[in-house]
Write a protein that holds these residues in place. Structure first.
Motif, PDB file in Angstrom:
ATOM      1  N   ALA A  69       0.844  -1.198   0.000  1.00 12.53           N
ATOM      2  CA  ALA A  69       0.000   0.000   0.000  1.00 12.53           C
ATOM      3  C   ALA A  69       0.875   1.241   0.000  1.00 12.53           C
ATOM      4  CB  ALA A  69      -0.897   0.005   1.223  1.00 12.53           C
ATOM      5  N   PRO A  70       0.623   2.196  -0.899  1.00 13.89           N
ATOM      6  CA  PRO A  70       1.425   3.413  -0.952  1.00 13.89           C
ATOM      7  C   PRO A  70       1.008   4.408   0.118  1.00 13.89           C
ATOM      8  CG  PRO A  70      -0.292   3.505  -2.604  1.00 13.89           C
ATOM      9  CD  PRO A  70      -0.399   2.140  -1.948  1.00 13.89           C
ATOM     10  N   THR A  71       1.909   5.351   0.424  1.00 11.58           N
ATOM     11  CA  THR A  71       1.580   6.432   1.348  1.00 11.58           C
ATOM     12  C   THR A  71       0.595   7.388   0.678  1.00 11.58           C
ATOM     13  OG1 THR A  71       3.783   6.300   2.313  1.00 11.58           O
ATOM     14  CG2 THR A  71       2.549   8.341   2.698  1.00 11.58           C
ATOM     15  N   PRO A  72      -0.461   7.827   1.397  1.00 12.90           N
ATOM     16  CA  PRO A  72      -1.431   8.736   0.789  1.00 12.90           C
ATOM     17  C   PRO A  72      -0.755  10.000   0.261  1.00 12.90           C
ATOM     18  CG  PRO A  72      -2.230   7.933   2.892  1.00 12.90           C
ATOM     19  CD  PRO A  72      -0.810   7.481   2.773  1.00 12.90           C
ATOM     20  N   ILE A  73      -1.176  10.476  -0.891  1.00 10.08           N
ATOM     21  CA  ILE A  73      -0.629  11.693  -1.471  1.00 10.08           C
ATOM     22  C   ILE A  73      -1.186  12.897  -0.716  1.00 10.08           C
ATOM     23  CG2 ILE A  73      -0.326  10.648  -3.737  1.00 10.08           C
ATOM     24  CD1 ILE A  73      -2.903  11.986  -4.617  1.00 10.08           C
ATOM     25  N   PRO A  74      -0.518  14.065  -0.804  1.00 10.80           N
ATOM     26  CA  PRO A  74      -0.966  15.232  -0.039  1.00 10.80           C
ATOM     27  C   PRO A  74      -2.427  15.592  -0.245  1.00 10.80           C
ATOM     28  CG  PRO A  74       1.219  15.618  -0.944  1.00 10.80           C
ATOM     29  CD  PRO A  74       0.748  14.298  -1.503  1.00 10.80           C
ATOM     30  N   ASP A  75      -2.921  15.529  -1.487  1.00 11.99           N
ATOM     31  CA  ASP A  75      -4.322  15.864  -1.731  1.00 11.99           C
ATOM     32  C   ASP A  75      -5.252  14.928  -0.957  1.00 11.99           C
ATOM     33  OD1 ASP A  75      -3.674  17.945  -3.326  1.00 11.99           O
ATOM     34  OD2 ASP A  75      -4.080  16.937  -5.225  1.00 11.99           O
ATOM     35  N   ALA A  76      -4.916  13.648  -0.929  1.00  9.02           N
ATOM     36  CA  ALA A  76      -5.727  12.683  -0.196  1.00  9.02           C
ATOM     37  C   ALA A  76      -5.689  12.982   1.300  1.00  9.02           C
ATOM     38  CB  ALA A  76      -5.237  11.267  -0.460  1.00  9.02           C
ATOM     39  N   GLN A  77      -4.516  13.362   1.807  1.00  5.60           N
ATOM     40  CA  GLN A  77      -4.400  13.683   3.221  1.00  5.60           C
ATOM     41  C   GLN A  77      -5.234  14.916   3.573  1.00  5.60           C
ATOM     42  OE1 GLN A  77      -0.113  13.953   3.472  1.00  5.60           O
ATOM     43  NE2 GLN A  77       0.070  11.850   4.215  1.00  5.60           N
ATOM     44  N   SER A  78      -5.246  15.894   2.670  1.00  9.65           N
ATOM     45  CA  SER A  78      -6.059  17.082   2.899  1.00  9.65           C
ATOM     46  C   SER A  78      -7.543  16.727   2.944  1.00  9.65           C
ATOM     47  CB  SER A  78      -5.813  18.123   1.803  1.00  9.65           C
ATOM     48  OG  SER A  78      -4.481  18.562   1.825  1.00  9.65           O
ATOM     49  N   ARG A  79      -7.940  15.821   2.061  1.00  7.03           N
ATOM     50  CA  ARG A  79      -9.329  15.380   2.031  1.00  7.03           C
ATOM     51  C   ARG A  79      -9.698  14.675   3.332  1.00  7.03           C
ATOM     52  NH1 ARG A  79     -14.547  15.867   1.164  1.00  7.03           N
ATOM     53  NH2 ARG A  79     -15.589  13.948   0.501  1.00  7.03           N
ATOM     54  N   LEU A  80      -8.813  13.826   3.829  1.00  7.00           N
ATOM     55  CA  LEU A  80      -9.063  13.133   5.092  1.00  7.00           C
ATOM     56  C   LEU A  80      -9.184  14.127   6.238  1.00  7.00           C
ATOM     57  CD1 LEU A  80      -6.626  10.084   4.788  1.00  7.00           C
ATOM     58  CD2 LEU A  80      -9.113  10.036   4.650  1.00  7.00           C
ATOM     59  N   ARG A  81      -8.328  15.154   6.220  1.00  7.55           N
ATOM     60  CA  ARG A  81      -8.376  16.162   7.282  1.00  7.55           C
ATOM     61  C   ARG A  81      -9.707  16.900   7.261  1.00  7.55           C
ATOM     62  NH1 ARG A  81      -6.809  16.235  11.896  1.00  7.55           N
ATOM     63  NH2 ARG A  81      -9.002  16.683  12.179  1.00  7.55           N
ATOM     64  N   GLU A  82     -10.178  17.234   6.063  1.00  9.02           N
ATOM     65  CA  GLU A  82     -11.461  17.923   5.936  1.00  9.02           C
ATOM     66  C   GLU A  82     -12.599  17.068   6.475  1.00  9.02           C
ATOM     67  OE1 GLU A  82     -11.926  18.874   1.856  1.00  9.02           O
ATOM     68  OE2 GLU A  82     -10.301  20.355   1.822  1.00  9.02           O
ATOM     69  N   LEU A  83     -12.574  15.784   6.127  1.00  8.72           N
ATOM     70  CA  LEU A  83     -13.626  14.883   6.592  1.00  8.72           C
ATOM     71  C   LEU A  83     -13.593  14.721   8.109  1.00  8.72           C
ATOM     72  CD1 LEU A  83     -13.418  12.153   3.797  1.00  8.72           C
ATOM     73  CD2 LEU A  83     -15.294  13.771   4.164  1.00  8.72           C
ATOM     74  N   LEU A  84     -12.392  14.601   8.663  1.00 14.49           N
ATOM     75  CA  LEU A  84     -12.260  14.466  10.111  1.00 14.49           C
ATOM     76  C   LEU A  84     -12.753  15.723  10.823  1.00 14.49           C
ATOM     77  CD1 LEU A  84      -8.823  12.656  10.404  1.00 14.49           C
ATOM     78  CD2 LEU A  84     -10.973  11.831  11.366  1.00 14.49           C
ATOM     79  N   ASP A  85     -12.400  16.883  10.273  1.00 15.05           N
ATOM     80  CA  ASP A  85     -12.851  18.137  10.884  1.00 15.05           C
ATOM     81  C   ASP A  85     -14.376  18.214  10.898  1.00 15.05           C
ATOM     82  OD1 ASP A  85     -10.277  18.934  11.361  1.00 15.05           O
ATOM     83  OD2 ASP A  85     -10.130  20.249   9.609  1.00 15.05           O
TER      84      ASP A  85
END
Length: 234
Positions: A69-85
């Motif tokens: 499994a690859p490390t999530p790309i920055p855009d994906a990490q930003s999306r996860l942060r938005e969802l968590l918020d």
């Protein structure tokens, strides 16, 4: 994030006691199948001992899983942060959508082969074939050790089989990779409660609710502990 790091440190200190408790439970002939109540896909969702379950289910050698499994790309990490918020906002009217989207994102490894192993493991668990579920999910964790959801799914399978030690070990992996995995934290609380570690269970449930305050079942578990501990300090 500090609260999640704090609970991880607190729980790591319990490792020797948890090991003793798991041995005691086994000696007492604890039922082989302990079901989580209302924990969703959480890993009881849930030890604290790296590698305690890493050799279990080793019969998965026949399952081909060549990609990691690859490390999530920055855009994906930003999306996860938005969802968590959004999910962490108790007043959010869109929390159900955010929760569904977040669970969907967490279930994407970035590798079709890894995603297939996760799907097979979940399907086997849903069908009641815990042994097959552990086999598929062990292949997944072997080939994609940085994919938190693989560890979480296997923790759930181990919990369902009554294997608290391996389940707890897998939960530690989940929380190292994804400290805000509310399902894993809730599952950890379930196991700690089963082992009569009420204070630690309450801590895990509170951390889970901080990550996702919309979990009525986790709130109920925490309320039950607090009611039973009335008059004592948790």
């Amino acid at each position: 994030m500090d609260s999640f790091n704090a609970i991880h440190k607190r729980l790591v200190t319990l490792r020797p006691a948890l090991a003793a408790a798991v041995i005691a439970v086994a000696a007492l002939g604890h039922p082989a199948a302990v079901r989580a109540q209302g924990s969703g896909d959480s890993a009881p969702g849930a030890d604290l001992g790296p590698g305690a379950g890493s050799d279990a289910g080793s019969g998965s050698g026949s399952v081909a899983a060549p990609e990691a499994a690859p490390t999530p790309i920055p855009d994906a990490q930003s999306r996860l942060r938005e969802l968590l918020d959004e999910l962490q906002n108790p007043e959010s009217p869109e929390w159900q959508r955010a929760q569904s989207d977040l669970q969907r994102e967490w279930s994407r490894s970035g590798s079709p082969a890894m995603d297939l192993l996760l799907q097979r493991g979940r399907a086997a668990l849903e069908a009641g074939d815990t042994e097959a579920a552990i086999e598929h999910l062990t292949a997944l964790t072997d080939h994609a050790p940085d994919f938190a959801e693989g560890w979480n799914a296997r923790a759930t399978a181990y919990f369902t089989a009554g294997a608290f030690g391996p389940s707890l070990a897998d939960i530690e992996h989940v929380l190292r990779l994804n400290p805000q995995h509310y399902g894993a934290l809730a599952g950890l609380g379930l196991i700690l409660a089963q082992l009569d570690y009420a204070e630690a269970a309450a801590e895990a449930f509170r951390a889970s609710l901080k990550a996702n305050p919309h979990q009525a079942d986790v709130r109920e578990q925490l309320d039950r502990i607090e009611r039973s501990s009335e008059g004592t300090e948790l």
